[in-house]
Design an enzyme around this catalytic site. Structure first.
Site, mmCIF file in Angstrom:
data_model
loop_
_atom_site.group_PDB
_atom_site.id
_atom_site.type_symbol
_atom_site.label_atom_id
_atom_site.label_comp_id
_atom_site.label_asym_id
_atom_site.label_seq_id
_atom_site.Cartn_x
_atom_site.Cartn_y
_atom_site.Cartn_z
ATOM 1 N N THR A 339 0.819 -1.217 0.000
ATOM 2 C CA THR A 339 0.000 0.000 0.000
ATOM 3 C C THR A 339 0.854 1.271 0.000
ATOM 4 O O THR A 339 2.063 1.241 0.156
ATOM 5 C CB THR A 339 -0.947 0.005 1.206
ATOM 6 O OG1 THR A 339 -0.193 -0.256 2.402
ATOM 7 C CG2 THR A 339 -2.018 -1.055 1.068
ATOM 8 N N SER A 365 1.179 8.771 5.050
ATOM 9 C CA SER A 365 0.659 8.720 3.685
ATOM 10 C C SER A 365 1.821 9.003 2.750
ATOM 11 O O SER A 365 2.425 10.067 2.808
ATOM 12 C CB SER A 365 -0.453 9.762 3.479
ATOM 13 O OG SER A 365 -0.812 9.820 2.116
ATOM 14 N N ARG A 366 2.132 8.030 1.888
ATOM 15 C CA ARG A 366 3.285 8.208 1.007
ATOM 16 C C ARG A 366 2.974 9.156 -0.148
ATOM 17 O O ARG A 366 3.877 9.518 -0.902
ATOM 18 C CB ARG A 366 3.761 6.844 0.483
ATOM 19 C CG ARG A 366 4.229 5.937 1.619
ATOM 20 C CD ARG A 366 4.925 4.678 1.136
ATOM 21 N NE ARG A 366 5.287 3.856 2.288
ATOM 22 C CZ ARG A 366 4.640 2.781 2.680
ATOM 23 N NH1 ARG A 366 3.582 2.380 2.007
ATOM 24 N NH2 ARG A 366 5.028 2.080 3.727
ATOM 25 N N VAL A 367 1.723 9.553 -0.298
ATOM 26 C CA VAL A 367 1.374 10.565 -1.290
ATOM 27 C C VAL A 367 1.599 11.960 -0.717
ATOM 28 O O VAL A 367 2.027 12.879 -1.396
ATOM 29 C CB VAL A 367 -0.084 10.380 -1.747
ATOM 30 C CG1 VAL A 367 -0.524 11.511 -2.646
ATOM 31 C CG2 VAL A 367 -0.231 9.048 -2.475
#
Length: 506
Positions: A339, A365-367
């Site tokens: 994910t 959150s890697r975004v």
């Protein structure tokens, strides 16, 4: 009596012309063993992996093990009508499910049979449950926010359309509550939602359906339910069937879809059950060796498509249940690595009254800010750092040491920020409302407010702004920015409201 050879030849040719053509012949096998929802079938030499098989009596199954002398097939029903010696017919197609707008507002099982006492599902098209995920060139970066309506998530762990964000935590810590709140928040945003219940109790699923109906979110939602009493193959099929439904909206309708998998821990257990019954070799924790691929091929189908392909998206919120907060177990580490971030819910926070119980330190959150509006970026710019410092100082202050005034101020401010992030269930906030509340909390307007008044102060602030300065909400919502002029106007409103606010008696 003489035999007319010519006449016999003519009759034989006529009979051959009237016979069944080769393409009408069906390949039929025989059940040689049946038990625990697994059938061993002999005679289907050309059977494909994942092919749908029809048993004598109407039962359906799927071929999974293609062995040298038999086919291992899982049944989608109890299999009470299937016996050794029963005939099995190939269908020539892989397992498919109906798709389209007729599913919206309905509760169905993974085979698209209605569970809500409604009519049969109207459909004109089906899609295979297993498809190859979109390639790199077919995608675009995740940059459009998907607002959950939950302040602590939208401010610090933002989710974008096309992202795969894991929700992870122990049982009874609010994982499903976050997912349902997010679905409710999409009711007027043009996002189609799919809730997949895997191995859940029927009473829990019924409660969720009633909640969505009560908050007017069911008409834009599909509920795919496989209860704990359903066979393991149905539980295994549920998320793939739901993803096929979502892909129809993304590829053909060019729409944005949110899909919740609740939960993939039970999905892995169902797959383990099937694999062991099929005598596949077990690996770590008795899971088969391809359990990583089980979830990666599912979650990789979430994407934000390029504009050339219509720009649709599938946003996936898989849920994983941990045991005693152990995120280093086999299935949690697998899904974390697949994910684009995780929302970690902590039991200690939940039982201390901080809900949603999001642990900011372990959540990511890697975004990142790419999935946030400019207004939210400005309002929540240093929020994560302040809360992290507060957690460290809180541990330090428990040692009983004397604290200087600066440290005490940071502890007080941190406690008020934590209170600000508390949020009741089924009460999502719009983006512009979150910006106003967070700006007021971070700008020191809560400094003189007692702890027990923080929630009342924030709720009253939103009511005051809606009544006295609705143009502020409209401007932030339309421009998605937070200009200097907007800040000055908001400070004036906050000054007026702070002088107007009356503290309550404890």
């Amino acid at each position: 009596m003489s035999i007319n050879v010519g006449e016999i030849s003519r009759l034989l040719l006529e009979r051959l012309d009237q016979s069944v053509s080769v393409r009408d012949l069906a390949e039929v096998g025989t059940v040689i063993q049946i038990g625990d929802g697994i059938a061993r079938v002999y005679g289907l030499e050309n059977c494909m992996s994942g092919e749908l098989l029809e048993f004598e009596g109407g039962d359906m199954g799927m071929a999974l093990n293609l062995e040298e002398d038999n086919v291992g097939c899982v049944l989608f029903s109890s299999g009470s009508n299937v016996k050794a010696g029963s005939q099995v017919r190939r269908t020539g197609r892989t397992t498919q499910v109906p798709v389209g707008d007729g599913l919206l507002g309905r509760v169905v099982n993974p085979l698209c049979q209605p569970l809500d006492d409604g009519p049969d599902i109207p459909y004109t098209k089906t899609r295979p449950v297993e498809t190859i995920a979109s390639g790199v060139t077919a995608r675009q970066p995740v940059k459009v926010p998907l607002q959950t309506g939950i302040m602590s998530i939208d401010a610090m762990i933002p989710i974008g359309r096309g992202q795969r964000q894991l929700i992870i935590g122990d049982r009874q810590t609010g994982k499903t509550a976050i997912a349902i709140d997010t679905i409710i928040n999409q009711r007027d945003k043009g996002v189609i939602c799919i809730y997949v219940a895997i191995g859940q109790k029927a009473s829990v699923i019924s409660s969720i359906v009633n909640t969505l109906e009560r908050h007017e979110a069911l008409q834009n939602t599909i509920v795919v339910a496989s209860t704990s009493s359903d066979p393991a193959p149905l539980q295994f099929l549920a998320p793939y069937a739901a993803c096929a439904m979502a892909e129809e909206f993304m590829y053909e309708g060019h729409k944005d879809v949110l899909i919740v998998y609740d939960d993939l821990s039970k999905h892995a257990v169902a797959y383990r059950t099937m694999s062991l019954l099929l005598t596949r070799p077990p690996g770590r924790e008795a899971y088969p060796g391809d359990v990583f691929y089980l979830h990666s091929r599912l979650l990789e189908r979430a994407a934000k498509l390029s504009d050339d392909l219509g720009g649709g998206s599938i946003t996936a919120l898989p849920i994983i249940e941990t045991l005693a907060g152990d995120i280093s177990a086999y299935i949690p580490t697998n899904v974390i690595s697949i994910t684009d971030g995780q929302i970690f819910l902590e039991s200690e926070l939940f039982f201390s009254g901080f809900r949603p119980a999001v642990n900011v330190g372990l959540s990511v959150s890697r975004v990142g800010g790419a999935a946030q509006t400019k207004a939210m970026k400005k309002a929540a710019s240093s929020l994560r750092i302040e809360l992290a410092q507060y957690r460290e100082l809180q541990v330090f202050s428990q040692l009983g040491s004397d604290l200087d005034a600066s440290t005490q101020d940071r502890l007080t401010q941190g406690a008020r920020l934590m209170d600000t992030l508390k949020q009741a269930q089924y009460t999502p906030y719009a983006m512009e409302e979150q910006v106003i509340v967070l700006f007021g909390a971070k700008s020191g307007y809560l400094k003189d407010i007692k702890f027990y008044d923080v929630q009342r102060f924030n709720a009253g602030l939103l009511e005051y702004v809606r009544e006295k300065a609705p143009n502020l909400l409209t401007e932030i919502r339309d421009t998605k920015d937070f200009t200097d002029q907007t800040e000055q106007a908001l400070r004036a409103v906050l000054d007026a409201y702070t002088s107007y606010f009356k503290p309550s008696n404890p």
